[in-house]
Write an enzyme that holds these catalytic residues in place. Sequence first.
Site, PDB file in Angstrom:
ATOM      1  N   ASN A   1     -11.066  -2.647  -5.614  1.00 53.45           N
ATOM      2  CA  ASN A   1     -10.207  -1.608  -6.306  1.00 53.45           C
ATOM      3  C   ASN A   1     -11.030  -1.282  -7.525  1.00 53.45           C
ATOM      4  OD1 ASN A   1      -7.027  -2.843  -4.887  1.00 53.45           O
ATOM      5  ND2 ASN A   1      -8.052  -1.158  -4.233  1.00 53.45           N
TER       6      ASN A   1
ATOM      7  N   ASP B   1       0.653  -1.253   0.135  1.00 51.16           N
ATOM      8  CA  ASP B   1       0.022  -0.087   0.040  1.00 51.16           C
ATOM      9  C   ASP B   1       0.724   1.213  -0.146  1.00 51.16           C
ATOM     10  OD1 ASP B   1      -2.317   1.574   0.017  1.00 51.16           O
ATOM     11  OD2 ASP B   1      -2.750   1.230   2.160  1.00 51.16           O
TER      12      ASP B   1
END
Length: 246
Positions: free
Chosen positions: A72, A24
């Site tokens: 996502n 991330d």
Amino acid sequence: MSTASLPATPDGTSGPTHVAIIMDGNGRWAKARGLPRVAGHRRGADAVRRVVRGAGELGIPVLTLFAFSTENWTRPADEVSDLMGLLRHYLRSELEELRKNGARLRVIGSREGLAADIVRDIADAEKMTAANTRIDVNICINYGSRDEILNAARSLARRVAAGELTADRIDHDSFERELLTAGVPDPDLLIRTSGEQRISNFLLWQCAYAELVFVDTLWPDFGKEHLEQAIAEFRRRERRYGGVGG
Ligand code: IPE
Ligand code: IPE
Ligand code: MG
């Protein structure tokens, strides 16, 4: 340095056998430099290469990387398209690097919703790396743990309805065999980069007893030394599995 040279864990076991990483912070890396988010994703792909190589050198047998979640897809279409483009590029350009690292690739996640050429590239890459034995590299793409668990429940329910199985015989092992990670040992160490401290729908069943290590480093800056630091932290932990420990 190999993991063998790190201090033993308090409970005397070695490991980690399986390291999972929530990669991330690509967007924030780019933003901090005034660059478009895709620049962060590109540098994130370089970090994947470094970490796969580093994990192989450290003797880690299984590495699982979270690259694209089922959630996502909700990002702006151009970002999703950039990510799919990078994935396409990775699957085609990294085969030689994976071979050099002795890495066997497995892509974990739903193929539904992925472009047909990407599904083909995944199958080709898995086939071409299938005989490699130094490290198993699992990349989670279009992966979401709740969907995975629901699908496992559905599959078992169908087998019960078909009379192949009775409900009482469903146990941890038979449940695990229905998960996308069937045959992969549970993660011992789960690392998340970028300072966020959450699981974000990643390996919920499998991480029941994983040691969690959160690091502030943004994924594009992550490298072998950060992996070593996380392993050193793992080795300071005492795993108890609900018992009283040593
Ligand atoms: C991780 O970086 C890559 C993916 C989730 C695809 P992010 O894109 O989430 O970066 P941040 O969290 O916005 O910084
Ligand atoms: C988790 O990161 C998914 C991947 C790393 C692929 P996100 O950036 O999507 O997670 P949230 O939205 O911060 O929880
Ligand atoms: Mg993020």
